[in-house]
Design an enzyme around this catalytic site. Structure first.
Site, PDB file in Angstrom:
ATOM      1  N   HIS A  97      23.184  54.718 113.327  1.00 49.98           N
ATOM      2  CA  HIS A  97      24.275  54.449 114.265  1.00 49.98           C
ATOM      3  C   HIS A  97      25.380  53.636 113.598  1.00 49.98           C
ATOM      4  O   HIS A  97      26.569  53.835 113.899  1.00 49.98           O
ATOM      5  CB  HIS A  97      23.782  53.718 115.509  1.00 49.98           C
ATOM      6  CG  HIS A  97      24.878  53.565 116.521  1.00 49.98           C
ATOM      7  ND1 HIS A  97      25.298  54.597 117.313  1.00 49.98           N
ATOM      8  CD2 HIS A  97      25.682  52.515 116.805  1.00 49.98           C
ATOM      9  CE1 HIS A  97      26.313  54.196 118.065  1.00 49.98           C
ATOM     10  NE2 HIS A  97      26.560  52.935 117.775  1.00 49.98           N
ATOM     11  N   HIS A 145      32.342  46.779 112.824  1.00 51.62           N
ATOM     12  CA  HIS A 145      33.701  47.262 113.062  1.00 51.62           C
ATOM     13  C   HIS A 145      34.741  46.437 112.307  1.00 51.62           C
ATOM     14  O   HIS A 145      35.701  46.978 111.746  1.00 51.62           O
ATOM     15  CB  HIS A 145      34.005  47.229 114.558  1.00 51.62           C
ATOM     16  CG  HIS A 145      33.101  48.103 115.368  1.00 51.62           C
ATOM     17  ND1 HIS A 145      33.041  49.465 115.182  1.00 51.62           N
ATOM     18  CD2 HIS A 145      32.217  47.810 116.361  1.00 51.62           C
ATOM     19  CE1 HIS A 145      32.155  49.972 116.040  1.00 51.62           C
ATOM     20  NE2 HIS A 145      31.648  48.988 116.751  1.00 51.62           N
ATOM     21  N   HIS A 188      32.949  56.159 118.926  1.00 47.04           N
ATOM     22  CA  HIS A 188      32.021  57.285 119.018  1.00 47.04           C
ATOM     23  C   HIS A 188      32.751  58.610 119.186  1.00 47.04           C
ATOM     24  O   HIS A 188      32.373  59.616 118.570  1.00 47.04           O
ATOM     25  CB  HIS A 188      31.034  57.083 120.168  1.00 47.04           C
ATOM     26  CG  HIS A 188      30.173  55.876 120.003  1.00 47.04           C
ATOM     27  ND1 HIS A 188      29.376  55.377 121.016  1.00 47.04           N
ATOM     28  CD2 HIS A 188      29.993  55.049 118.942  1.00 47.04           C
ATOM     29  CE1 HIS A 188      28.745  54.294 120.584  1.00 47.04           C
ATOM     30  NE2 HIS A 188      29.099  54.081 119.327  1.00 47.04           N
ATOM     31  N   ASP A 244      29.386  54.564 113.573  1.00 41.73           N
ATOM     32  CA  ASP A 244      30.488  53.630 113.833  1.00 41.73           C
ATOM     33  C   ASP A 244      31.476  53.610 112.671  1.00 41.73           C
ATOM     34  O   ASP A 244      32.700  53.595 112.877  1.00 41.73           O
ATOM     35  CB  ASP A 244      29.934  52.223 114.057  1.00 41.73           C
ATOM     36  CG  ASP A 244      29.344  52.030 115.447  1.00 41.73           C
ATOM     37  OD1 ASP A 244      29.561  52.894 116.317  1.00 41.73           O
ATOM     38  OD2 ASP A 244      28.671  51.008 115.661  1.00 41.73           O
TER      39      ASP A 244
END
Length: 321
Positions: free
Chosen positions: A245, A272, A87, A249
């Site tokens: 969101h 991720h 973030h 990421d």
């Protein structure tokens, strides 16, 4: 000059600024301080507060990633050093900050409200300074794709700067399929992405806790989704907050390239691990990218730097689950 890319000089912060909170996984208090840095420093994490040990310095680089389970963790041969970096990296990258030292006195970057917005506010509080040297970009020359099953990520040429495209599919009536795409610029990041928070499902809480994750999660830092409703009093900040969101990421994870990317990144059912796998695969293929300098007067210089040599193959190969 490439439209949509803020070509010109490198940047840093005008002053240092601190924020404090807790780690979403550890639940421990932590303070993060952003410091200005000289040109060509890049983003460097400084892990301090280690009992009886020296501070550890880590470049924000895809090669320093040690784990990608629920967060992006940076470390070295001594082990993990800083978790949940995505973030603050997204905020720095989204606002166009090239050089900064990120000092963290705990094992995690504070989760704050679960979004990049508090880091954006901190950066805006002190302002961004322009440095003399020109900024250098990574220009994608051909598509690079990593896939497993129905999940895949691809980065491809895109002449208008950096484009982010994310798509998610959840078997849940409040999410289902969501898609989001945008050409990234600082004002766009502030307006469309920074406030999108991390999210989780009530059905997964016990499993996460038993595995040692999400010990600091709460309604103050996570969108908590039950079977038929959002449990947070605030509700959703965007109707498609979850996919936004995921874009945040991805921006943070791809900031580990070490330079702004001129290209388009598409992630479908990713996270991720997928983001890191695609970035690693891109950088390993030196025919797929080149460095480009675009000073304010528009001269363009092409060529690979020496870091292009000697890359290993993608760390995860096709396995991105």
């Amino acid at each position: 000059m490439t439209r949509g890319v803020q070509a010109g000089r490198q940047t840093t912060l005008q002053d240092h600024v601190a924020v404090a909170g807790i780690g979403i996984h550890s639940g421990s208090p932590v303070t993060l301080t952003l410091h200005p840095a000289e040109a060509d420093t890049g983003i460097v994490f400084l892990r301090c507060g280690l009992d009886g040990q020296r501070d550890r310095e880590l470049c924000a680089d895809f090669r320093t990633v040690t784990a990608t389970e629920f967060a992006t963790v940076l470390g070295d041969h001594n082990g993990p050093a800083v978790s949940t970096t995505e973030h603050v990296l997204a905020a720095l990258h989204g606002l166009g900050v090239d050089n900064a030292v990120v000092e963290v006195d705990g094992p995690e970057v504070p989760i704050m409200d679960g979004s990049a917005a508090p880091f954006v506010a901190a950066i805006d509080q002190v302002g961004i300074a322009t440095l003399a040297p020109p900024r250098r970009y990574i220009q994608v020359l051909k598509p690079v794709r990593v896939a497993k099953g129905d999940s895949y990520g691809e980065i491809r040429p895109h002449q208008r700067g950096f484009r982010i495209e994310t798509e998610i599919h959840f078997d849940h009536p409040l999410i289902g399929r969501q898609a989001f795409a945008i050409d990234l610029e600082p004002d766009v990041f502030r307006r469309e992405l920074a406030r999108a928070r991390t999210f989780g499902f009530m059905r997964d809480v016990a499993k996460l806790w038993s595995a040692g994750y999400a010990l600091g999660a709460s309604f103050e830092n996570t969108v908590v989704i039950a079977e038929n409703r959002v449990l947070n009093a605030e509700g959703m900040r965007f109707h498609d907050e979850c996919v936004r969101h995921k874009a945040v990421d991805a921006i943070g994870d791809l900031a580990l390239s070490g330079a702004p990317i001129i290209g388009a990144y598409r992630s479908v059912r990713g996270g991720h691990k997928l983001n890191h796998a695609v970035l690693t695969a891109l950088m390993a293929d030196t025919s797929a990218w080149t460095y480009v300098e675009m000073p304010e007067y528009g001269r363009r210089i092409r060529g690979h730097a020496d870091l292009a040599a000697g890359f290993a193959a993608a760390a995860y190969g096709p396995d991105v689950s």
